[in-house]
Design a protein around this motif. Structure first.
Motif, mmCIF file in Angstrom:
data_model
loop_
_atom_site.group_PDB
_atom_site.id
_atom_site.type_symbol
_atom_site.label_atom_id
_atom_site.label_comp_id
_atom_site.label_asym_id
_atom_site.label_seq_id
_atom_site.Cartn_x
_atom_site.Cartn_y
_atom_site.Cartn_z
ATOM 1 N N PHE A 90 0.827 -1.200 0.000
ATOM 2 C CA PHE A 90 0.000 0.000 0.000
ATOM 3 C C PHE A 90 0.864 1.254 0.000
ATOM 4 O O PHE A 90 0.488 2.271 -0.569
ATOM 5 N N GLU A 91 2.041 1.183 0.594
ATOM 6 C CA GLU A 91 2.955 2.318 0.557
ATOM 7 C C GLU A 91 3.420 2.570 -0.874
ATOM 8 O O GLU A 91 3.595 3.721 -1.289
ATOM 9 N N ALA A 92 3.610 1.488 -1.635
ATOM 10 C CA ALA A 92 3.973 1.644 -3.044
ATOM 11 C C ALA A 92 2.838 2.323 -3.807
ATOM 12 O O ALA A 92 3.069 3.200 -4.652
ATOM 13 N N LEU A 93 1.601 1.940 -3.510
ATOM 14 C CA LEU A 93 0.450 2.571 -4.148
ATOM 15 C C LEU A 93 0.357 4.041 -3.761
ATOM 16 O O LEU A 93 0.093 4.907 -4.616
ATOM 17 N N ARG A 94 0.557 4.314 -2.487
ATOM 18 C CA ARG A 94 0.522 5.698 -2.015
ATOM 19 C C ARG A 94 1.575 6.527 -2.741
ATOM 20 O O ARG A 94 1.298 7.649 -3.175
ATOM 21 N N ARG A 95 2.770 5.982 -2.879
ATOM 22 C CA ARG A 95 3.845 6.689 -3.580
ATOM 23 C C ARG A 95 3.459 6.952 -5.028
ATOM 24 O O ARG A 95 3.692 8.046 -5.548
ATOM 25 N N PHE A 96 2.839 5.966 -5.683
ATOM 26 C CA PHE A 96 2.384 6.156 -7.059
ATOM 27 C C PHE A 96 1.397 7.311 -7.159
ATOM 28 O O PHE A 96 1.478 8.157 -8.058
ATOM 29 N N VAL A 97 0.425 7.361 -6.236
ATOM 30 C CA VAL A 97 -0.600 8.392 -6.281
ATOM 31 C C VAL A 97 0.024 9.780 -6.154
ATOM 32 O O VAL A 97 -0.267 10.687 -6.951
ATOM 33 N N PHE A 98 0.890 9.975 -5.191
ATOM 34 C CA PHE A 98 1.482 11.291 -4.979
ATOM 35 C C PHE A 98 2.433 11.678 -6.111
ATOM 36 O O PHE A 98 2.475 12.840 -6.533
ATOM 37 N N GLU A 99 3.189 10.716 -6.608
ATOM 38 C CA GLU A 99 4.127 11.034 -7.684
ATOM 39 C C GLU A 99 3.403 11.276 -9.009
ATOM 40 O O GLU A 99 3.851 12.088 -9.822
ATOM 41 N N SER A 100 2.274 10.613 -9.223
ATOM 42 C CA SER A 100 1.471 10.880 -10.413
ATOM 43 C C SER A 100 0.937 12.306 -10.373
ATOM 44 O O SER A 100 0.854 12.980 -11.411
ATOM 45 N N ALA A 101 0.583 12.761 -9.185
ATOM 46 C CA ALA A 101 0.126 14.143 -9.037
ATOM 47 C C ALA A 101 1.259 15.111 -9.376
ATOM 48 O O ALA A 101 1.055 16.099 -10.091
ATOM 49 N N GLU A 102 2.451 14.825 -8.894
ATOM 50 C CA GLU A 102 3.598 15.684 -9.179
ATOM 51 C C GLU A 102 3.927 15.695 -10.665
ATOM 52 O O GLU A 102 4.360 16.717 -11.214
ATOM 53 N N ASP A 103 3.729 14.563 -11.339
ATOM 54 C CA ASP A 103 4.037 14.452 -12.759
ATOM 55 C C ASP A 103 2.899 14.941 -13.634
ATOM 56 O O ASP A 103 2.946 14.793 -14.855
ATOM 57 N N ARG A 104 1.886 15.526 -13.037
ATOM 58 C CA ARG A 104 0.779 16.135 -13.764
ATOM 59 C C ARG A 104 0.030 15.128 -14.635
ATOM 60 O O ARG A 104 -0.066 15.269 -15.856
ATOM 61 N N VAL A 105 -0.503 14.103 -13.988
ATOM 62 C CA VAL A 105 -1.237 13.067 -14.704
ATOM 63 C C VAL A 105 -2.412 13.654 -15.480
ATOM 64 O O VAL A 105 -2.846 13.093 -16.487
ATOM 65 N N GLY A 106 -2.920 14.807 -15.057
ATOM 66 C CA GLY A 106 -4.018 15.450 -15.771
ATOM 67 C C GLY A 106 -3.676 15.827 -17.198
ATOM 68 O O GLY A 106 -4.572 16.030 -18.028
ATOM 69 N N ALA A 107 -2.373 15.893 -17.510
ATOM 70 C CA ALA A 107 -1.960 16.222 -18.874
ATOM 71 C C ALA A 107 -2.231 15.078 -19.840
ATOM 72 O O ALA A 107 -2.049 15.227 -21.053
ATOM 73 N N LEU A 108 -2.671 13.921 -19.321
ATOM 74 C CA LEU A 108 -3.027 12.797 -20.188
ATOM 75 C C LEU A 108 -4.469 12.894 -20.682
ATOM 76 O O LEU A 108 -4.885 12.092 -21.521
ATOM 77 N N CYS A 109 -5.228 13.859 -20.206
ATOM 78 C CA CYS A 109 -6.625 13.984 -20.605
ATOM 79 C C CYS A 109 -6.837 14.121 -22.115
ATOM 80 O O CYS A 109 -7.859 13.652 -22.626
ATOM 81 N N PRO A 110 -5.916 14.742 -22.869
ATOM 82 C CA PRO A 110 -6.123 14.804 -24.324
ATOM 83 C C PRO A 110 -6.273 13.440 -24.978
ATOM 84 O O PRO A 110 -6.826 13.335 -26.078
ATOM 85 N N MET A 111 -5.818 12.372 -24.313
ATOM 86 C CA MET A 111 -5.962 11.026 -24.873
ATOM 87 C C MET A 111 -7.421 10.631 -25.018
ATOM 88 O O MET A 111 -7.754 9.728 -25.798
ATOM 89 N N LEU A 112 -8.309 11.277 -24.280
ATOM 90 C CA LEU A 112 -9.732 10.957 -24.337
ATOM 91 C C LEU A 112 -10.447 11.698 -25.453
ATOM 92 O O LEU A 112 -11.630 11.467 -25.707
ATOM 93 N N SER A 113 -9.729 12.584 -26.140
ATOM 94 C CA SER A 113 -10.326 13.342 -27.235
ATOM 95 C C SER A 113 -10.453 12.481 -28.485
ATOM 96 O O SER A 113 -9.597 11.639 -28.777
ATOM 97 N N GLU A 114 -11.511 12.694 -29.250
ATOM 98 C CA GLU A 114 -11.703 11.956 -30.494
ATOM 99 C C GLU A 114 -10.604 12.263 -31.499
ATOM 100 O O GLU A 114 -10.307 11.450 -32.376
ATOM 101 N N ALA A 115 -10.000 13.439 -31.382
ATOM 102 C CA ALA A 115 -8.966 13.843 -32.333
ATOM 103 C C ALA A 115 -7.622 13.170 -32.036
ATOM 104 O O ALA A 115 -6.727 13.189 -32.884
ATOM 105 N N PHE A 116 -7.487 12.587 -30.867
ATOM 106 C CA PHE A 116 -6.207 11.996 -30.482
ATOM 107 C C PHE A 116 -6.038 10.623 -31.128
ATOM 108 O O PHE A 116 -6.957 9.803 -31.123
ATOM 109 N N ASP A 117 -4.852 10.372 -31.677
ATOM 110 C CA ASP A 117 -4.569 9.105 -32.357
ATOM 111 C C ASP A 117 -4.070 8.073 -31.354
ATOM 112 O O ASP A 117 -2.882 7.938 -31.115
ATOM 113 N N GLY A 118 -5.001 7.339 -30.784
ATOM 114 C CA GLY A 118 -4.638 6.322 -29.801
ATOM 115 C C GLY A 118 -3.997 5.095 -30.408
ATOM 116 O O GLY A 118 -3.463 4.255 -29.689
ATOM 117 N N ASN A 119 -4.038 4.974 -31.747
ATOM 118 C CA ASN A 119 -3.435 3.826 -32.420
ATOM 119 C C ASN A 119 -2.003 4.081 -32.857
ATOM 120 O O ASN A 119 -1.380 3.201 -33.460
#
Length: 214
Positions: free
Chosen positions: A92-121
């Motif tokens: 669980f400490e590993a999971l906790r570390r993932f959560v906080f480090e994902s926040a630091e790495d700005r995981v929200g910047a992956l949101c464009p992947m949900l756009s229809e214009a994004f080439d997921g292939n």
């Protein structure tokens, strides 16, 4: 003499270009989290401290810049997730570390992947997403197996929650919200612990579910 002077300057020029590219990607990452991927590229250039011409020398258009930001963020999160699994004996400490480090790495910047214009292939995107997905699944499976993580959530649930909790609220009055992020992430983590204190509505969300919403 002229030839030697040109040779001596070339590494410096390449280093400057590399730094400019890194600054542009870092600035775009922050801007995408704050304003979405449609933020004016002029604003990205301003934040990076470069001219518009420099930005377009590195990235021909918005789609190319978005692709680079997404690849960069996925690579950073994956590397840190794999490191957390390797270095933290407590699941669980590993999971906790993932959560906080994902926040630091700005995981929200992956949101464009949900756009229809994004080439997921795109092969590079597909490979990076697969590696990221496997690394998060691994960290969650370890926490579940140890009996510390509730069993009714999936990778998509985790990613959506982290993204929502780390995005700034709209309006200039709410610009200084970073000081609350770690507090709210810890509240969220407490809610992930087993045994679960409530039944969640709906079904667990996977990354594939998120992609299908495009």
């Amino acid at each position: 003499m002229v030839g030697s002077a040109v040779k001596s300057r070339s590494p410096r020029l390449r280093a400057d270009a590399s730094r400019n590219r890194e600054r542009i990607v870092a600035a775009a990452r922050e801007a995408f989290v704050e304003h979405g991927a449609e933020v004016p590229l002029d604003e990205v250039a301003r934040r990076a401290g470069v001219g518009n011409a420099t930005l377009y020398r590195h990235f021909a258009d918005r789609a190319e810049l978005v692709r680079e930001v997404v690849l960069s963020v996925m690579a950073r999160i994956t590397e840190r997730t794999e490191a957390a699994v390797a270095q933290e004996p407590d699941a669980f400490e590993a999971l906790r570390r993932f959560v906080f480090e994902s926040a630091e790495d700005r995981v929200g910047a992956l949101c464009p992947m949900l756009s229809e214009a994004f080439d997921g292939n795109d092969p590079a995107i597909f490979a990076a997403r697969d590696r990221l997905n496997r690394s998060i699944e691994d960290i969650m499976d370890r926490a579940r197996t140890s009996g510390q993580l509730r069993t009714d959530i999936a990778v998509g649930d985790l990613m959506v929650a982290i993204t929502q909790l780390t995005r700034p609220l709209p309006g200039k009055a709410c610009m200084d919200m970073d000081r609350f992020v770690h507090r709210h992430l810890q509240i969220f983590l407490d809610g992930l612990r087993a045994p679960a204190r409530s039944a969640l509505p709906g079904a667990a969300v996977t990354l594939e579910d998120l992609q299908q919403q495009r």
